[in-house]
Design a protein around this motif. Structure first.
Motif, PDB file in Angstrom:
ATOM      1  N   GLU A 107       0.968  -1.128  -0.025  1.00 55.67           N
ATOM      2  CA  GLU A 107      -0.076  -0.135  -0.079  1.00 55.67           C
ATOM      3  C   GLU A 107       0.804   1.123   0.065  1.00 55.67           C
ATOM      4  O   GLU A 107       0.670   2.409  -0.717  1.00 55.67           O
ATOM      5  CB  GLU A 107      -0.912  -0.068   1.233  1.00 55.67           C
ATOM      6  CG  GLU A 107      -2.098  -1.016   1.128  1.00 55.67           C
ATOM      7  CD  GLU A 107      -2.648  -1.161   2.694  1.00 55.67           C
ATOM      8  OE1 GLU A 107      -2.511  -0.274   3.481  1.00 55.67           O
ATOM      9  OE2 GLU A 107      -3.598  -1.865   2.624  1.00 55.67           O
ATOM     10  N   ALA A 108       2.022   1.215   0.736  1.00 55.52           N
ATOM     11  CA  ALA A 108       2.873   2.417   1.040  1.00 55.52           C
ATOM     12  C   ALA A 108       3.642   2.778  -0.339  1.00 55.52           C
ATOM     13  O   ALA A 108       3.899   3.791  -0.716  1.00 55.52           O
ATOM     14  CB  ALA A 108       3.776   2.276   1.842  1.00 55.52           C
ATOM     15  N   ILE A 109       3.954   1.706  -1.187  1.00 58.80           N
ATOM     16  CA  ILE A 109       4.656   1.983  -2.381  1.00 58.80           C
ATOM     17  C   ILE A 109       3.931   2.139  -3.682  1.00 58.80           C
ATOM     18  O   ILE A 109       4.332   2.464  -4.491  1.00 58.80           O
ATOM     19  CB  ILE A 109       5.986   0.580  -2.512  1.00 58.80           C
ATOM     20  CG1 ILE A 109       5.023  -0.791  -2.856  1.00 58.80           C
ATOM     21  CG2 ILE A 109       6.697   0.695  -1.362  1.00 58.80           C
ATOM     22  CD1 ILE A 109       6.051  -1.707  -3.522  1.00 58.80           C
ATOM     23  N   ALA A 110       2.428   1.697  -3.442  1.00 57.71           N
ATOM     24  CA  ALA A 110       1.810   1.683  -4.784  1.00 57.71           C
ATOM     25  C   ALA A 110       1.719   3.065  -5.448  1.00 57.71           C
ATOM     26  O   ALA A 110       1.814   3.225  -6.651  1.00 57.71           O
ATOM     27  CB  ALA A 110       0.483   1.384  -4.284  1.00 57.71           C
ATOM     28  N   PRO A 111       1.786   4.246  -4.876  1.00 58.38           N
ATOM     29  CA  PRO A 111       1.778   5.622  -5.536  1.00 58.38           C
ATOM     30  C   PRO A 111       3.101   5.956  -6.165  1.00 58.38           C
ATOM     31  O   PRO A 111       3.056   6.649  -7.130  1.00 58.38           O
ATOM     32  CB  PRO A 111       1.522   6.598  -4.164  1.00 58.38           C
ATOM     33  CG  PRO A 111       1.062   5.852  -3.298  1.00 58.38           C
ATOM     34  CD  PRO A 111       1.442   4.596  -3.272  1.00 58.38           C
ATOM     35  N   TRP A 112       4.510   5.046  -5.729  1.00 64.65           N
ATOM     36  CA  TRP A 112       5.597   5.548  -6.503  1.00 64.65           C
ATOM     37  C   TRP A 112       5.741   4.549  -7.663  1.00 64.65           C
ATOM     38  O   TRP A 112       6.723   4.796  -8.343  1.00 64.65           O
ATOM     39  CB  TRP A 112       6.552   5.066  -5.319  1.00 64.65           C
ATOM     40  CG  TRP A 112       6.530   6.247  -4.316  1.00 64.65           C
ATOM     41  CD1 TRP A 112       6.019   6.020  -2.880  1.00 64.65           C
ATOM     42  CD2 TRP A 112       6.883   7.579  -4.139  1.00 64.65           C
ATOM     43  NE1 TRP A 112       5.909   7.205  -2.496  1.00 64.65           N
ATOM     44  CE2 TRP A 112       6.736   8.048  -2.928  1.00 64.65           C
ATOM     45  CE3 TRP A 112       7.685   8.296  -5.373  1.00 64.65           C
ATOM     46  CZ2 TRP A 112       7.026   9.401  -2.678  1.00 64.65           C
ATOM     47  CZ3 TRP A 112       8.060   9.620  -4.985  1.00 64.65           C
ATOM     48  CH2 TRP A 112       7.867   9.992  -3.588  1.00 64.65           C
ATOM     49  N   ARG A 113       4.977   3.773  -8.180  1.00 62.97           N
ATOM     50  CA  ARG A 113       5.135   3.022  -9.025  1.00 62.97           C
ATOM     51  C   ARG A 113       5.035   3.794 -10.405  1.00 62.97           C
ATOM     52  O   ARG A 113       5.813   3.602 -11.388  1.00 62.97           O
ATOM     53  CB  ARG A 113       4.313   1.851  -9.404  1.00 62.97           C
ATOM     54  CG  ARG A 113       4.537   0.511  -8.145  1.00 62.97           C
ATOM     55  CD  ARG A 113       3.380  -0.544  -8.097  1.00 62.97           C
ATOM     56  NE  ARG A 113       3.705  -1.674  -7.667  1.00 62.97           N
ATOM     57  CZ  ARG A 113       4.280  -2.736  -7.867  1.00 62.97           C
ATOM     58  NH1 ARG A 113       4.920  -2.793  -9.082  1.00 62.97           N
ATOM     59  NH2 ARG A 113       4.671  -3.735  -7.104  1.00 62.97           N
ATOM     60  N   ASP A 114       3.863   4.792 -10.491  1.00 62.16           N
ATOM     61  CA  ASP A 114       3.926   5.468 -11.613  1.00 62.16           C
ATOM     62  C   ASP A 114       4.941   6.649 -11.428  1.00 62.16           C
ATOM     63  O   ASP A 114       5.439   7.125 -12.541  1.00 62.16           O
ATOM     64  CB  ASP A 114       2.498   6.073 -11.665  1.00 62.16           C
ATOM     65  CG  ASP A 114       1.573   5.130 -11.928  1.00 62.16           C
ATOM     66  OD1 ASP A 114       2.013   4.017 -12.488  1.00 62.16           O
ATOM     67  OD2 ASP A 114       0.105   5.159 -11.619  1.00 62.16           O
ATOM     68  N   ARG A 115       5.195   7.270 -10.352  1.00 59.89           N
ATOM     69  CA  ARG A 115       6.043   8.130 -10.196  1.00 59.89           C
ATOM     70  C   ARG A 115       7.633   7.948 -10.373  1.00 59.89           C
ATOM     71  O   ARG A 115       8.378   8.886 -10.752  1.00 59.89           O
ATOM     72  CB  ARG A 115       5.866   8.938  -8.857  1.00 59.89           C
ATOM     73  CG  ARG A 115       4.407   9.358  -8.638  1.00 59.89           C
ATOM     74  CD  ARG A 115       4.350   9.946  -7.161  1.00 59.89           C
ATOM     75  NE  ARG A 115       5.088  11.003  -6.911  1.00 59.89           N
ATOM     76  CZ  ARG A 115       5.122  11.757  -5.805  1.00 59.89           C
ATOM     77  NH1 ARG A 115       4.295  11.483  -4.814  1.00 59.89           N
ATOM     78  NH2 ARG A 115       5.682  12.759  -5.789  1.00 59.89           N
ATOM     79  N   LEU A 116       7.873   6.769 -10.512  1.00 59.53           N
ATOM     80  CA  LEU A 116       9.273   6.150 -10.605  1.00 59.53           C
ATOM     81  C   LEU A 116       9.189   5.294 -11.660  1.00 59.53           C
ATOM     82  O   LEU A 116       9.412   4.031 -11.294  1.00 59.53           O
ATOM     83  CB  LEU A 116      10.042   5.723  -9.172  1.00 59.53           C
ATOM     84  CG  LEU A 116      10.307   6.620  -8.251  1.00 59.53           C
ATOM     85  CD1 LEU A 116      10.522   5.999  -7.050  1.00 59.53           C
ATOM     86  CD2 LEU A 116      11.136   7.596  -8.598  1.00 59.53           C
ATOM     87  N   PRO A 117       9.144   5.577 -12.891  1.00 61.84           N
ATOM     88  CA  PRO A 117       8.685   4.564 -13.949  1.00 61.84           C
ATOM     89  C   PRO A 117      10.289   3.988 -14.576  1.00 61.84           C
ATOM     90  O   PRO A 117      11.493   4.408 -13.908  1.00 61.84           O
ATOM     91  CB  PRO A 117       8.524   5.551 -15.208  1.00 61.84           C
ATOM     92  CG  PRO A 117       8.973   6.984 -15.003  1.00 61.84           C
ATOM     93  CD  PRO A 117       8.826   7.201 -13.575  1.00 61.84           C
TER      94      PRO A 117
END
Length: 198
Positions: A32-42
């Motif tokens: 849950e914590a890392i989910a937003p970073w998947r798109d932000r760090l392509p």
């Protein structure tokens, strides 16, 4: 013609590492914590949760004649440490913000028991495997970047990301075999060793 001994499967080295497992409940909170970073760090290779573990020592190519000795060393290391608790805590990158190769989730190790366990493994296996020169860092790798990426302006926000997870109990050490394939790595647990210091 006799088959060359080196070509026999049992004569080939195994790719091994020693780790601590992460329970599913903690994995869910980390995801849950890392989910937003998947798109932000392509461009990253995101480690699937089933492969998440806390590496204590990477042994790499290990000849079959050493495998029983490695098992014994891991058993002895585990016997030196009492069960303890860890809590996922924060995120960051290695080696630095301008050239991030690894995205990690930190682990709160208040009694430094994880550090002590890693040191015990190093000591028990030092006769055959070089001791790690870098200080042990308690972390869980969740993504790798090749080529490295600049985190830059997002670094402060990334490093302030919290992982809302409870502490979990560590009571075992696991020796894994890594199987590499074009589909990615598969990790096979060879044996688990109970922590049991009196």
């Amino acid at each position: 013609m006799a088959r060359d001994r080196a070509s026999r499967p049992e004569a080939r080295p195994l790719r091994l590492f020693v780790a601590v497992d992460v329970p599913q409940r903690a994995k869910d909170r980390i995801a849950e914590a890392i989910a937003p970073w998947r798109d932000r760090l392509p461009g990253g290779r995101w480690v699937p949760p089933e492969n998440w573990h806390i590496t204590l020592k990477f042994l790499g190519r290990t000849w079959p004649r050493l495998v029983d000795w490695v098992h014994d060393g891991c058993r002895r290391a585990a016997a030196e440490i009492r069960p303890f608790r860890l809590r996922p805590d924060g995120m960051g990158v290695f080696p630095g913000r301008t050239r991030a190769r690894v995205l990690w989730v930190g682990l709160d190790d208040p009694d430094r028991s994880l550090h002590a366990l890693a040191a015990a493994v190093e000591e028990r296996l030092a006769e055959e495997f070089p001791t790690e020169k870098r200080p042990f860092s308690a972390h869980l790798t969740v993504a790798r970047f090749q080529p490295p990426v600049p985190v830059g302006a997002q670094a402060a926000e990334l490093e302030s990301t919290r992982v809302e997870a409870d502490a979990f109990r560590v009571a075992r050490l696991t020796l894994y075999r890594s199987h590499l394939s074009p589909r990615g790595a598969r990790y096979e647990p060879l044996e688990r060793f109970q922590l049991s210091a009196p």
